[in-house]
Enzyme design. Structure first.
Site, PDB file in Angstrom:
ATOM      1  N   GLU A   1      -9.651 -10.338  -7.942  1.00 32.55           N
ATOM      2  CA  GLU A   1      -8.836  -9.069  -8.039  1.00 32.55           C
ATOM      3  C   GLU A   1      -7.370  -9.036  -8.890  1.00 32.55           C
ATOM      4  O   GLU A   1      -7.221  -7.648  -9.170  1.00 32.55           O
ATOM      5  CB  GLU A   1      -8.218  -9.014  -6.551  1.00 32.55           C
ATOM      6  CG  GLU A   1      -9.166  -9.077  -5.485  1.00 32.55           C
ATOM      7  CD  GLU A   1      -9.471  -8.958  -3.307  1.00 32.55           C
ATOM      8  OE1 GLU A   1      -7.774  -9.199  -3.324  1.00 32.55           O
ATOM      9  OE2 GLU A   1      -9.843  -8.411  -2.908  1.00 32.55           O
ATOM     10  N   ARG A  28       2.892  -6.566   8.893  1.00 32.05           N
ATOM     11  CA  ARG A  28       2.394  -5.181   9.631  1.00 32.05           C
ATOM     12  C   ARG A  28       2.795  -4.977  10.601  1.00 32.05           C
ATOM     13  O   ARG A  28       2.434  -3.795  11.061  1.00 32.05           O
ATOM     14  CB  ARG A  28       0.537  -6.025   9.836  1.00 32.05           C
ATOM     15  CG  ARG A  28      -0.675  -5.695   7.917  1.00 32.05           C
ATOM     16  CD  ARG A  28      -2.037  -5.621   8.231  1.00 32.05           C
ATOM     17  NE  ARG A  28      -2.234  -6.047   6.877  1.00 32.05           N
ATOM     18  CZ  ARG A  28      -3.227  -6.792   6.548  1.00 32.05           C
ATOM     19  NH1 ARG A  28      -3.581  -7.378   7.715  1.00 32.05           N
ATOM     20  NH2 ARG A  28      -4.419  -6.538   5.581  1.00 32.05           N
ATOM     21  N   PHE A  59     -15.224   3.876   6.564  1.00 35.92           N
ATOM     22  CA  PHE A  59     -13.778   3.705   5.996  1.00 35.92           C
ATOM     23  C   PHE A  59     -13.958   4.094   4.604  1.00 35.92           C
ATOM     24  O   PHE A  59     -12.857   4.384   4.462  1.00 35.92           O
ATOM     25  CB  PHE A  59     -12.850   3.042   6.746  1.00 35.92           C
ATOM     26  CG  PHE A  59     -12.911   1.743   6.539  1.00 35.92           C
ATOM     27  CD1 PHE A  59     -12.809   0.992   5.840  1.00 35.92           C
ATOM     28  CD2 PHE A  59     -13.990   1.167   7.887  1.00 35.92           C
ATOM     29  CE1 PHE A  59     -12.669  -0.222   5.116  1.00 35.92           C
ATOM     30  CE2 PHE A  59     -14.295  -0.489   7.794  1.00 35.92           C
ATOM     31  CZ  PHE A  59     -13.600  -1.138   5.824  1.00 35.92           C
ATOM     32  N   THR A  96      -5.185  -7.470  10.311  1.00 33.78           N
ATOM     33  CA  THR A  96      -5.530  -5.600   9.630  1.00 33.78           C
ATOM     34  C   THR A  96      -5.096  -4.965  10.409  1.00 33.78           C
ATOM     35  O   THR A  96      -4.608  -3.699   9.869  1.00 33.78           O
ATOM     36  CB  THR A  96      -6.938  -6.205   9.728  1.00 33.78           C
ATOM     37  OG1 THR A  96      -7.671  -7.187   8.928  1.00 33.78           O
ATOM     38  CG2 THR A  96      -7.659  -4.160   8.480  1.00 33.78           C
ATOM     39  N   ASN A 140      -2.485   0.239   6.691  1.00 33.93           N
ATOM     40  CA  ASN A 140      -1.666  -0.839   7.304  1.00 33.93           C
ATOM     41  C   ASN A 140      -0.723  -2.095   6.481  1.00 33.93           C
ATOM     42  O   ASN A 140      -0.434  -2.697   5.996  1.00 33.93           O
ATOM     43  CB  ASN A 140      -3.084  -1.503   7.857  1.00 33.93           C
ATOM     44  CG  ASN A 140      -3.608  -2.385   6.076  1.00 33.93           C
ATOM     45  OD1 ASN A 140      -3.812  -2.078   5.181  1.00 33.93           O
ATOM     46  ND2 ASN A 140      -4.886  -3.374   6.941  1.00 33.93           N
ATOM     47  N   HIS A 189      -2.401  -5.809   1.750  1.00 28.92           N
ATOM     48  CA  HIS A 189      -2.974  -6.319   1.168  1.00 28.92           C
ATOM     49  C   HIS A 189      -2.681  -7.867   0.425  1.00 28.92           C
ATOM     50  O   HIS A 189      -2.366  -7.193  -0.506  1.00 28.92           O
ATOM     51  CB  HIS A 189      -4.555  -5.246   0.167  1.00 28.92           C
ATOM     52  CG  HIS A 189      -5.458  -6.125   0.072  1.00 28.92           C
ATOM     53  ND1 HIS A 189      -6.518  -6.335   0.915  1.00 28.92           N
ATOM     54  CD2 HIS A 189      -6.050  -6.570  -1.399  1.00 28.92           C
ATOM     55  CE1 HIS A 189      -7.063  -7.272  -0.470  1.00 28.92           C
ATOM     56  NE2 HIS A 189      -6.742  -7.694  -1.205  1.00 28.92           N
ATOM     57  N   LYS A 201       0.870  -1.161   0.325  1.00 28.40           N
ATOM     58  CA  LYS A 201      -0.334   0.422   0.132  1.00 28.40           C
ATOM     59  C   LYS A 201       0.958   0.797   0.334  1.00 28.40           C
ATOM     60  O   LYS A 201       1.880   0.999   0.113  1.00 28.40           O
ATOM     61  CB  LYS A 201      -1.175  -0.368   1.023  1.00 28.40           C
ATOM     62  CG  LYS A 201      -2.062  -1.339   1.227  1.00 28.40           C
ATOM     63  CD  LYS A 201      -2.802  -1.081   2.397  1.00 28.40           C
ATOM     64  CE  LYS A 201      -3.705  -2.139   2.115  1.00 28.40           C
ATOM     65  NZ  LYS A 201      -5.772  -1.958   3.321  1.00 28.40           N
ATOM     66  N   ARG A 229      -1.507 -14.628   4.529  1.00 27.33           N
ATOM     67  CA  ARG A 229      -2.072 -13.615   6.099  1.00 27.33           C
ATOM     68  C   ARG A 229      -2.085 -13.620   6.797  1.00 27.33           C
ATOM     69  O   ARG A 229      -2.046 -12.490   7.472  1.00 27.33           O
ATOM     70  CB  ARG A 229      -4.015 -14.406   5.679  1.00 27.33           C
ATOM     71  CG  ARG A 229      -4.899 -13.840   3.999  1.00 27.33           C
ATOM     72  CD  ARG A 229      -5.945 -14.546   4.470  1.00 27.33           C
ATOM     73  NE  ARG A 229      -7.032 -13.471   5.267  1.00 27.33           N
ATOM     74  CZ  ARG A 229      -7.625 -12.439   5.143  1.00 27.33           C
ATOM     75  NH1 ARG A 229      -6.631 -11.996   4.478  1.00 27.33           N
ATOM     76  NH2 ARG A 229      -8.023 -12.142   5.843  1.00 27.33           N
ATOM     77  N   TYR A 280     -12.443  -1.352  -4.600  1.00 28.74           N
ATOM     78  CA  TYR A 280     -12.895  -1.912  -2.712  1.00 28.74           C
ATOM     79  C   TYR A 280     -14.365  -1.890  -2.967  1.00 28.74           C
ATOM     80  O   TYR A 280     -15.106  -1.650  -1.672  1.00 28.74           O
ATOM     81  CB  TYR A 280     -12.362  -0.732  -1.678  1.00 28.74           C
ATOM     82  CG  TYR A 280     -10.709  -2.096  -0.713  1.00 28.74           C
ATOM     83  CD1 TYR A 280     -11.184  -2.928  -0.300  1.00 28.74           C
ATOM     84  CD2 TYR A 280      -9.885  -0.523  -1.307  1.00 28.74           C
ATOM     85  CE1 TYR A 280      -8.849  -3.124   0.206  1.00 28.74           C
ATOM     86  CE2 TYR A 280      -8.406  -0.898  -0.731  1.00 28.74           C
ATOM     87  CZ  TYR A 280      -8.508  -1.828  -0.026  1.00 28.74           C
ATOM     88  OH  TYR A 280      -7.400  -2.867   0.496  1.00 28.74           O
TER      89      TYR A 280
HETATM   90  P1  CMP Z   1      -7.165  -4.734   3.386  1.00 25.23           P
HETATM   91  O1  CMP Z   1      -6.397  -5.542   3.954  1.00 25.23           O
HETATM   92  O2  CMP Z   1      -7.420  -4.266   1.985  1.00 25.23           O
HETATM   93  O3  CMP Z   1      -8.534  -4.720   3.779  1.00 25.23           O
HETATM   94  C1  CMP Z   1      -9.766  -3.463   4.001  1.00 25.23           C
HETATM   95  C2  CMP Z   1      -9.186  -2.184   4.304  1.00 25.23           C
HETATM   96  O4  CMP Z   1      -9.863  -1.570   5.296  1.00 25.23           O
HETATM   97  C3  CMP Z   1      -8.137  -2.560   5.209  1.00 25.23           C
HETATM   98  O5  CMP Z   1      -7.084  -3.252   4.796  1.00 25.23           O
HETATM   99  C4  CMP Z   1      -7.819  -1.194   6.011  1.00 25.23           C
HETATM  100  O6  CMP Z   1      -6.946  -0.848   4.943  1.00 25.23           O
HETATM  101  C5  CMP Z   1      -9.275  -1.144   5.958  1.00 25.23           C
HETATM  102  N1  CMP Z   1      -9.861  -0.668   7.246  1.00 25.23           N
HETATM  103  C6  CMP Z   1     -10.493  -1.433   7.799  1.00 25.23           C
HETATM  104  N2  CMP Z   1     -11.138  -1.742   8.679  1.00 25.23           N
HETATM  105  C7  CMP Z   1     -10.724  -0.404   9.630  1.00 25.23           C
HETATM  106  C8  CMP Z   1     -11.241   0.535  10.369  1.00 25.23           C
HETATM  107  N3  CMP Z   1     -11.816  -0.014  10.847  1.00 25.23           N
HETATM  108  N4  CMP Z   1     -11.001   2.287  10.174  1.00 25.23           N
HETATM  109  C9  CMP Z   1     -10.220   2.191   8.519  1.00 25.23           C
HETATM  110  N5  CMP Z   1     -10.491   0.649   7.658  1.00 25.23           N
HETATM  111  C10 CMP Z   1      -9.895   0.053   7.317  1.00 25.23           C
END
Ligand code: CMP
Length: 131
Positions: free
Chosen positions: A120, A96, A51, A85, A106, A109, A3, A79, A43
């Site tokens: 994807e 992470r 968010f 996450t 984070n 992905h 990211k 994972r 997304y």
């Molecule tokens: P990702 O694995 O890319 O999948 C969805 C993304 O949304 C996640 O990683 C984070 O970057 C973001 N995300 C998930 N939960 C939250 C949250 N509670 N607040 C802000 N961003 C979030």
């Protein structure tokens, strides 16, 4: 996807190295910037989440690195390597834990299942790019 936060902080090489060391084969890779609407399409499943707008703005805030990875149990193993996450809950040594700054920014992905991986991969890569 590495990211924009991790790319911006110069962690691309370290993350690629960790992925390589864990036995993944990089089938395709490209560094590029994406538009907000491309992020929104990617997304789409999260479109109702509070968010969503911030996430799509963040994902289009700078270059990222798109990859297709191959390995036995690739989805589960990636994972595990990524960690939770929310980096605050991620295990020691995970990508992470080491490189992410917040639940949104984070660092990485990974697809959460074979069906989502197929969608994807098709979203970012054409067939001729998958060697
Ligand atoms: P990702 O694995 O890319 O999948 C969805 C993304 O949304 C996640 O990683 C984070 O970057 C973001 N995300 C998930 N939960 C939250 C949250 N509670 N607040 C802000 N961003 C979030």
């Amino acid at each position: 996807i590495i990211k924009p936060d991790a790319v911006r902080k110069g962690h691309t090489g370290a993350i690629l190295s960790q992925i390589d060391q864990a036995g993944f084969r990089i089938v395709a890779i490209k560094r590029q910037s994406i538009s907000k609407s491309e992020a929104e399409g990617f997304y789409y499943v999260h479109r109702e989440r509070p968010f969503f707008n911030d996430l799509c703005a963040f994902m289009s805030s700078g270059p990222l690195v798109l990859m297709v990875l191959e390995k036995d149990s690739a989805i589960a193993d990636l994972r595990k390597l990524m960690g939770a996450t929310n980096p605050a809950s991620a295990e020691e040594g995970t990508i992470r834990k080491k490189f992410a700054g917040s639940i949104q920014e984070n660092a990485i992905h990974g697809s959460d299942g074979e069906d989502t991986a197929a969608v994807e991969i098709g979203y970012w890569f054409a067939g001729y790019e998958l060697i």
